[in-house]
Design an enzyme around this catalytic site. Sequence first.
Site, PDB file in Angstrom:
ATOM      1  CG  ASP A 187      -1.673   1.270   1.442  1.00  0.00           C
ATOM      2  OD1 ASP A 187      -1.658   2.130   0.542  1.00  0.00           O
ATOM      3  OD2 ASP A 187      -2.315   1.412   2.513  1.00  0.00           O
TER       4      ASP A 187
ATOM      5  CE  LYS B 231      -1.699   6.816  -3.473  1.00  0.00           C
ATOM      6  NZ  LYS B 231      -2.241   5.957  -2.394  1.00  0.00           N
TER       7      LYS B 231
ATOM      8  CD  GLU C  71      -5.093   3.543  -2.517  1.00  0.00           C
ATOM      9  OE1 GLU C  71      -5.946   4.311  -2.037  1.00  0.00           O
ATOM     10  OE2 GLU C  71      -3.961   3.919  -2.858  1.00  0.00           O
TER      11      GLU C  71
ATOM     12  CG  ASP D 129      -8.974   5.298   1.828  1.00  0.00           C
ATOM     13  OD1 ASP D 129      -8.535   5.827   2.865  1.00  0.00           O
ATOM     14  OD2 ASP D 129      -8.243   4.726   0.991  1.00  0.00           O
TER      15      ASP D 129
HETATM   16  P1  ADP Z   1      -2.868   7.469   3.892  1.00  0.00           P
HETATM   17  O1  ADP Z   1      -3.799   6.485   3.270  1.00  0.00           O
HETATM   18  O2  ADP Z   1      -3.183   8.881   3.519  1.00  0.00           O
HETATM   19  O3  ADP Z   1      -1.445   7.134   3.700  1.00  0.00           O
HETATM   20  P2  ADP Z   1      -3.507   6.408   6.565  1.00  0.00           P
HETATM   21  O4  ADP Z   1      -4.631   5.557   6.181  1.00  0.00           O
HETATM   22  O5  ADP Z   1      -2.285   5.753   7.091  1.00  0.00           O
HETATM   23  O6  ADP Z   1      -3.139   7.486   5.475  1.00  0.00           O
HETATM   24  O7  ADP Z   1      -4.073   7.411   7.676  1.00  0.00           O
HETATM   25  C1  ADP Z   1      -3.253   8.299   8.360  1.00  0.00           C
HETATM   26  C2  ADP Z   1      -4.112   9.177   9.220  1.00  0.00           C
HETATM   27  O8  ADP Z   1      -4.793   8.393  10.183  1.00  0.00           O
HETATM   28  C3  ADP Z   1      -3.292  10.190   9.980  1.00  0.00           C
HETATM   29  O9  ADP Z   1      -3.931  11.456   9.901  1.00  0.00           O
HETATM   30  C4  ADP Z   1      -3.340   9.645  11.408  1.00  0.00           C
HETATM   31  O10 ADP Z   1      -3.221  10.683  12.362  1.00  0.00           O
HETATM   32  C5  ADP Z   1      -4.707   9.029  11.441  1.00  0.00           C
HETATM   33  N1  ADP Z   1      -4.869   8.044  12.524  1.00  0.00           N
HETATM   34  C6  ADP Z   1      -4.123   6.958  12.766  1.00  0.00           C
HETATM   35  N2  ADP Z   1      -4.560   6.308  13.861  1.00  0.00           N
HETATM   36  C7  ADP Z   1      -5.627   7.012  14.327  1.00  0.00           C
HETATM   37  C8  ADP Z   1      -6.516   6.852  15.443  1.00  0.00           C
HETATM   38  N3  ADP Z   1      -6.394   5.846  16.299  1.00  0.00           N
HETATM   39  N4  ADP Z   1      -7.481   7.765  15.594  1.00  0.00           N
HETATM   40  C9  ADP Z   1      -7.612   8.788  14.746  1.00  0.00           C
HETATM   41  N5  ADP Z   1      -6.807   8.995  13.683  1.00  0.00           N
HETATM   42  C10 ADP Z   1      -5.828   8.115  13.471  1.00  0.00           C
HETATM   43 MG    MG Z   2      -4.530   4.951   2.304  1.00  0.00          MG
END
Ligand code: ADP
Ligand code: MG
Length: 619
Positions: free
Chosen positions: A23, A87, A187, A211
């Site tokens: 991912d 990205k 995705e 998402d």
């Molecule tokens: P991306 O797909 O954009 O790479 P992710 O799916 O990894 O991102 O999401 C990252 C986001 O999720 C960040 O803003 C992070 O702060 C938030 N995040 C991660 N864990 C938690 C949680 N337990 N509660 C709220 N937000 C969270």
């Molecule tokens: Mg993502």
Amino acid sequence: MAKIGINLTTGSLQQEEIIVGIDLGTTNSLIAIIHPDSKQPTILKEFDNTTLVPSVIHFGKGGQVSVGNEAKQSLITEPQNTIFSVKRLMGKSYKDVVERSSFFTYKVLDDGTDNLVKIEVNGTFYTPVELSSFILKALKQRAEHILKTPVNKAVITVPAYFNDAQRQATRDAGRLAGLDVLRIVNEPTAASLAYGIGMTKDEEKIVAVYDLGGGTFDISILRITNGIFEVLSTNGDTYLGGDDFDNSIVQWWMEELSISAEELQINKSLAQALRLKAEEAKIHLSRNDNFIGTVNEKPVRLTKEKFDTLIEPFVDRTINSCSNAVTDADITISEIDEVVMVGGSTRVPFVKERVSRFFGKGVHDRVNPDEVVALGAAVQADILAGNNKDVLLLDITPLSLGIETMGGLMDVLIPRNSKIPSKAARQYTTQKDAQTGIVVSVYQGERDLVQHNRKLARFTLSGIPAMPAGLPKVEISFLINADGILVVSAKELRSGLQQTIEVKPQYGLTDDEVERLLMDSLHHAKDDIQQRALVEAQMEGKLLINTTKNFLEKNKSYLSGEEMAATNTALQNLEEKISKGTKDEVQGAIEKLNEISKPYAERMMDIKVKDALVNKNIN
Ligand code: ADP
Ligand code: MG
């Protein structure tokens, strides 16, 4: 019936080799595999238990490159040489991102053109493909370190809304990192697979995948039929996510602590500390009702209730997008069978509640939302490796398939990215009177002229009964079956003639060849349009020469000597231009000939009409 079998797939894979699912996220990236013992999709974990690799690249003064958590430390302190959100730049030109240029704290080169963007760090230029390849290289090394075996093959996920250029860029980044990218998977498709949705034969479902990541939000509505994942609609906001939640908390604390925006501008370490603490608070509030902490020895606090009101406007926007996606998919909310939650920000209880309320049903959130896409990519990798024989492996055609028509032009019957199985048919006719055979040449590729594409097969449907040109109806049909085998058939509909011709089957393309053909078509897009226009003008010119000559043959006596001479000169000129002129020259010669023939053609028309009237009167 003429039938040929063409294997379009790239050949089978060795089972022993590990294929990882990746991912490649805007904020975080992850790798997963199917665990060899448990057979379950599993995220690769480092000895320190970390699974997420922040998609951040830091360039040190000495030229050293770091990726992930280490690089993330420099995000605010060294904004010029710390690259995040690459990205967002994949497959984009400067013009595409100019409106958001302030979002990027590093230098996105403004060359004022449609060319793909470049990023300048310490005087060196990098493309987003190269930058992404640094992340992928780090992920590959990480996987090799954990698995203690070389990792060369991967499935990489991309958002459903990614266009060809963005998918291609992702593939190239993989290749640059030394990975053979076996498949680019959407995705939302991966997320569904991680929940086992779409894994059973005959399964028919409509799935909404919500998402909400760090900086982007997207909603995709998929229709799954017999293992085919069809994207009905996508919607979202590429600048909306968990970062906005963090910012809203920072804004609130700034008010509480009387910190001005100017102060934060200057005091970068305070800004950094506030942001990190805000994210910590947010994450804490996903499981608790209160947060208390300190920033630079000052106490900060936040209740879940306050947090929910802070983020409500952002959540409202996502729900609005969901509503638009449902409308665009041309379905009603009640037709949606499953709702899948993806992205770290869907851990926020308020987000979950609102989404569940909108769709009127419970949401799938059992799988870690920031791991679900990588886990699904691993499932897809396993299917590709041939380990999961129960699942129909359905795919899309990597390149367009079509036949050669007049002037060597490519007539596409099945466009690239069509889902498999797929079929298409089109009718053609003869060019000449009493033509008894028609040649069918099958090509694969994206270029306008068949000579630049790859020839797959050629056969002749012969024995068509003699008819005037244009009267026979030859139907050419293409069928790609579930195994990716193309079957081409030709049938003359008036006579019912079908013919079987032996054609030596040609074997499939390697991924590299597919990439080269696609790259070629991108590079030559402009040339191709011009080339097609030239061929079309030449065809038009040839047709005009024929009709003019026919006309002269029959009506010589009605033309003056002058008209005859002028026509012959114009004909000669047109012939010359067709053989070695530009498109404009050919068109110019066509116009000239038309101009000369117009007066006598009109005269002839009058005579013919009068004749017809006279005849009528007699009757
Ligand atoms: P991306 O797909 O954009 O790479 P992710 O799916 O990894 O991102 O999401 C990252 C986001 O999720 C960040 O803003 C992070 O702060 C938030 N995040 C991660 N864990 C938690 C949680 N337990 N509660 C709220 N937000 C969270
Ligand atoms: Mg993502």
